[in-house]
Design a protein around this motif. Structure first.
Motif, PDB file in Angstrom:
ATOM      1  N   CYS A 178       1.039  -1.286   0.057  1.00  0.00           N
ATOM      2  CA  CYS A 178      -0.131   0.053  -0.139  1.00  0.00           C
ATOM      3  C   CYS A 178       1.004   1.281   0.116  1.00  0.00           C
ATOM      4  CB  CYS A 178      -0.791  -0.086   1.051  1.00  0.00           C
ATOM      5  SG  CYS A 178      -2.328  -1.175   1.276  1.00  0.00           S
ATOM      6  N   PHE A 179       1.753   1.118   0.745  1.00  0.00           N
ATOM      7  CA  PHE A 179       2.936   2.332   0.786  1.00  0.00           C
ATOM      8  C   PHE A 179       3.588   2.684  -0.501  1.00  0.00           C
ATOM      9  CE2 PHE A 179       6.586   4.474   2.853  1.00  0.00           C
ATOM     10  CZ  PHE A 179       6.136   5.634   3.346  1.00  0.00           C
ATOM     11  N   ARG A 181       2.389   1.703  -3.450  1.00  0.00           N
ATOM     12  CA  ARG A 181       1.642   1.965  -4.284  1.00  0.00           C
ATOM     13  C   ARG A 181       1.010   3.682  -4.041  1.00  0.00           C
ATOM     14  NH1 ARG A 181      -3.503   1.260  -7.373  1.00  0.00           N
ATOM     15  NH2 ARG A 181      -3.198  -0.969  -7.688  1.00  0.00           N
ATOM     16  N   GLY A 182       0.927   4.141  -2.800  1.00  0.00           N
ATOM     17  CA  GLY A 182       0.378   5.318  -2.640  1.00  0.00           C
ATOM     18  C   GLY A 182       1.543   6.285  -3.084  1.00  0.00           C
ATOM     19  N   GLU A 186       0.563   9.358  -5.737  1.00  0.00           N
ATOM     20  CA  GLU A 186       0.699  10.535  -5.229  1.00  0.00           C
ATOM     21  C   GLU A 186       1.557  11.417  -5.991  1.00  0.00           C
ATOM     22  OE1 GLU A 186      -0.623  12.325  -2.510  1.00  0.00           O
ATOM     23  OE2 GLU A 186      -2.395  10.902  -2.137  1.00  0.00           O
TER      24      GLU A 186
ATOM     25  N   SER B 177      -0.050  10.070   4.302  1.00  0.00           N
ATOM     26  CA  SER B 177      -0.980  10.505   2.918  1.00  0.00           C
ATOM     27  C   SER B 177      -0.934   9.381   2.040  1.00  0.00           C
ATOM     28  CB  SER B 177      -0.831  11.674   2.301  1.00  0.00           C
ATOM     29  OG  SER B 177      -0.832  12.715   3.135  1.00  0.00           O
ATOM     30  N   CYS B 178       0.440   9.153   1.764  1.00  0.00           N
ATOM     31  CA  CYS B 178       0.729   7.884   0.725  1.00  0.00           C
ATOM     32  C   CYS B 178       0.104   6.746   1.207  1.00  0.00           C
ATOM     33  CB  CYS B 178       2.141   7.856   0.385  1.00  0.00           C
ATOM     34  SG  CYS B 178       2.778   9.282  -0.517  1.00  0.00           S
ATOM     35  N   PHE B 179       0.224   6.291   2.343  1.00  0.00           N
ATOM     36  CA  PHE B 179      -0.324   5.236   3.052  1.00  0.00           C
ATOM     37  C   PHE B 179      -1.609   4.989   3.116  1.00  0.00           C
ATOM     38  CE2 PHE B 179      -0.361   2.394   6.961  1.00  0.00           C
ATOM     39  CZ  PHE B 179       0.175   1.157   6.260  1.00  0.00           C
ATOM     40  N   ARG B 181      -3.785   6.487   0.772  1.00  0.00           N
ATOM     41  CA  ARG B 181      -4.099   6.554  -0.458  1.00  0.00           C
ATOM     42  C   ARG B 181      -3.883   5.030  -0.783  1.00  0.00           C
ATOM     43  NH1 ARG B 181      -4.426   8.521  -5.847  1.00  0.00           N
ATOM     44  NH2 ARG B 181      -4.508  10.541  -5.444  1.00  0.00           N
ATOM     45  N   GLY B 182      -2.672   4.556  -0.633  1.00  0.00           N
ATOM     46  CA  GLY B 182      -2.406   3.116  -0.945  1.00  0.00           C
ATOM     47  C   GLY B 182      -3.389   2.206  -0.571  1.00  0.00           C
ATOM     48  N   ILE B 183      -3.740   2.348   0.737  1.00  0.00           N
ATOM     49  CA  ILE B 183      -4.792   1.211   1.303  1.00  0.00           C
ATOM     50  C   ILE B 183      -6.056   1.440   0.596  1.00  0.00           C
ATOM     51  CG2 ILE B 183      -6.133   0.747   3.312  1.00  0.00           C
ATOM     52  CD1 ILE B 183      -3.631   1.845   5.202  1.00  0.00           C
ATOM     53  N   MET B 185      -6.773   2.610  -2.363  1.00  0.00           N
ATOM     54  CA  MET B 185      -6.529   2.251  -3.685  1.00  0.00           C
ATOM     55  C   MET B 185      -6.645   0.649  -3.831  1.00  0.00           C
ATOM     56  SD  MET B 185      -6.370   4.492  -6.051  1.00  0.00           S
ATOM     57  CE  MET B 185      -5.756   3.776  -7.309  1.00  0.00           C
ATOM     58  N   GLU B 186      -5.743  -0.058  -3.031  1.00  0.00           N
ATOM     59  CA  GLU B 186      -5.503  -1.619  -2.974  1.00  0.00           C
ATOM     60  C   GLU B 186      -6.985  -2.420  -2.707  1.00  0.00           C
ATOM     61  OE1 GLU B 186      -2.476  -3.670  -3.499  1.00  0.00           O
ATOM     62  OE2 GLU B 186      -1.590  -1.949  -4.299  1.00  0.00           O
ATOM     63  N   GLU B 189      -9.552  -1.658  -5.432  1.00  0.00           N
ATOM     64  CA  GLU B 189      -9.217  -2.499  -6.659  1.00  0.00           C
ATOM     65  C   GLU B 189      -9.649  -3.693  -6.671  1.00  0.00           C
ATOM     66  OE1 GLU B 189      -5.774  -0.828  -8.939  1.00  0.00           O
ATOM     67  OE2 GLU B 189      -4.889  -2.929  -8.532  1.00  0.00           O
ATOM     68  N   ASN B 190      -9.576  -4.298  -5.453  1.00  0.00           N
ATOM     69  CA  ASN B 190      -9.842  -5.659  -5.074  1.00  0.00           C
ATOM     70  C   ASN B 190     -10.146  -6.171  -3.845  1.00  0.00           C
ATOM     71  OD1 ASN B 190      -9.661  -8.411  -5.742  1.00  0.00           O
ATOM     72  ND2 ASN B 190      -7.542  -8.645  -5.699  1.00  0.00           N
ATOM     73  N   PHE B 194      -8.412  -8.288   0.906  1.00  0.00           N
ATOM     74  CA  PHE B 194      -8.104  -8.364   2.106  1.00  0.00           C
ATOM     75  C   PHE B 194      -9.543  -7.441   2.816  1.00  0.00           C
ATOM     76  CE2 PHE B 194      -6.330  -4.684   0.644  1.00  0.00           C
ATOM     77  CZ  PHE B 194      -6.665  -3.588   1.759  1.00  0.00           C
ATOM     78  N   GLU B 199      -7.813  -5.745   8.844  1.00  0.00           N
ATOM     79  CA  GLU B 199      -6.270  -5.153   8.699  1.00  0.00           C
ATOM     80  C   GLU B 199      -6.159  -3.743   9.037  1.00  0.00           C
ATOM     81  OE1 GLU B 199      -4.196  -7.326   8.155  1.00  0.00           O
ATOM     82  OE2 GLU B 199      -5.427  -8.935   7.380  1.00  0.00           O
ATOM     83  N   LEU B 203      -2.514  -2.549  10.225  1.00  0.00           N
ATOM     84  CA  LEU B 203      -1.645  -1.718   9.243  1.00  0.00           C
ATOM     85  C   LEU B 203      -1.249  -0.325  10.178  1.00  0.00           C
ATOM     86  CD1 LEU B 203      -3.918  -1.955   6.051  1.00  0.00           C
ATOM     87  CD2 LEU B 203      -1.534  -2.785   6.496  1.00  0.00           C
ATOM     88  N   PHE B 207       2.267   1.430  11.199  1.00  0.00           N
ATOM     89  CA  PHE B 207       2.673   2.850  10.814  1.00  0.00           C
ATOM     90  C   PHE B 207       3.006   3.752  11.935  1.00  0.00           C
ATOM     91  CE2 PHE B 207       2.471   7.333   9.641  1.00  0.00           C
ATOM     92  CZ  PHE B 207       2.932   7.207   8.233  1.00  0.00           C
TER      93      PHE B 207
END
Lengths: 212, 212
Positions: A178-179, A181-182, A186, B177-179, B181-183, B185-186, B189-190, B194, B199, B203, B207
């Motif tokens: 996730c990290f 990907r983010g 971004e 922010s990236c984290f 966003r990534g969560i 998105m992932e 998307e699917n 999970f 989670e 997660l 962090f």
DNA sequence: GACAACATACATACATGAATGTATTTTAAA
DNA sequence: TTTAAAATACATTCATGTATGTATGTTGTC
């Protein structure tokens, strides 16, 4: 951008020239797709950008989806594969080498302009509805493979005592995925907001700070 | 999904009924957009889903872009604003409340089906090329605002000694922010890969683990 | 190695459908 | 009566796919 040889139009090309044409179309497609977005891009625009007519495009590809899938196969999946390979070829301190690999990888997004365009194309400039859905389904497999490799890293680190045993490798893998990907999203979405080259080491220092 | 009142077709509606029609069109647009993707969705499909004709759609909106921007204004930006508000209304241990707020927020993505559809729409089912570019530019402002609020959290934590002084709040903000966003998105998307509800705590424990 | 027979690599032209935007009409609310 | 809130009808554009033309590369045959 490849440009086909300046034969006066409508002369039959040799096999190698045809292959060149195919590549020119694919490269042109990357440009047009990233500029207009996959959905709004027309085969006419792609043909023009490749210095051919739609006839040539339809000779080499069934339709727009076919072009996209060819790009997807030739560029996206090898990228993930490259990632897997890079992960497998490290054997010293797992977490440290994983960290530097991550930094290297995301830094490439800023430095390698072509990679940036391609990633931007697949992550930003298209939606995977309709005929493009199959592409996404394929990457899901590649991502699972990637996750398994990542997991092994954390397991190895645990067996060496670098990583506390009560942290779940699966969770860490998901977190890292996730990290990354983010960060990619971004940055690609707004490349001026920060410099990956400067921030990536700091970011992954935060993520990989003392685990035990 | 709203359905307009069953007046025999072609009767003039009252102001409230017209407003209802507008809302029905917007709700239908969410459905059609998420199913077909914004680019492939047609106004005819949206009209049909809202039980009206394209005439009604064109009465309330200029075109497809106009519909998308209306949704964007009414749904996406309030979501970010809600996030900012949630962040401002915490005053005890900054990092701990930030953590639980993050968990709560991403968990909503799994639990609140409507939020999920809307987020999926804006993050997955459209590309911001062409006429939709302005939408993206607007969110950039909202995101910067969000980042500033996050930064204050880390600064507050530093002044209270919960957070090591040699960590840069800007870096932590970018990382978080990236984290997030990534969560998002992932998962979007699917969603089967999970469960956020399970989670997310793990997660964000990763962090937010010991910073000092 | 020359030459016919065929396949290849396109360009060009055309038919079609689909989505859009607009103009016109309808009905009742204001 | 006027005008809002649509439905309906129409014209136009535009991308697509396909059919066809065409000149040349390629290959087997003698």
């Amino acid at each position: 951008m490849l440009s086909i040889s300046p034969k006066s139009q409508n002369m039959r090309r040799t096999k190698e020239e045809a292959e060149q044409t195919r590549n020119a179309i694919l490269e042109a497609a990357v440009d047009v797709f990233t500029e207009k977005g996959v959905a709004r891009a027309t085969l006419e625009q792609i043909a023009k950008a490749a210095n051919v007519t739609r006839g040539a495009v339809y000779w080499h590809f069934k339709n727009k989806t076919d072009i996209f899938m060819a790009l997807h196969d030739e560029l996206h999946r090898p990228f993930i594969q490259d990632l897997v390979d890079g992960l497998e070829n490290t054997d010293d301190d797992p977490l440290e080498s994983l960290k530097s690999y991550c930094i290297e990888m995301v830094t490439r997004i800023e430095d390698d302009l072509y990679l940036r365009r391609v990633l931007s194309l697949f992550l930003l400039k298209c939606d995977y509805t309709g005929s493009l859905q199959v592409c996404q389904e394929r990457t899901i497999d590649a991502r699972r493979e990637k996750s398994e490799v990542l997991s092994k890293f954390f397991e190895k680190a645990q067996s060496r005592g670098t990583l506390s045993a009560d942290l779940d490798p699966k969770t860490l893998t998901l977190a890292l995925s996730c990290f990354i990907r983010g960060i990619a999203m971004e940055y690609l979405e707004n490349p001026d907001s920060f410099s990956i080259r400067e921030e990536a080491p700091k970011l992954f220092n935060v993520f990989f700070r003392k685990w035990n």
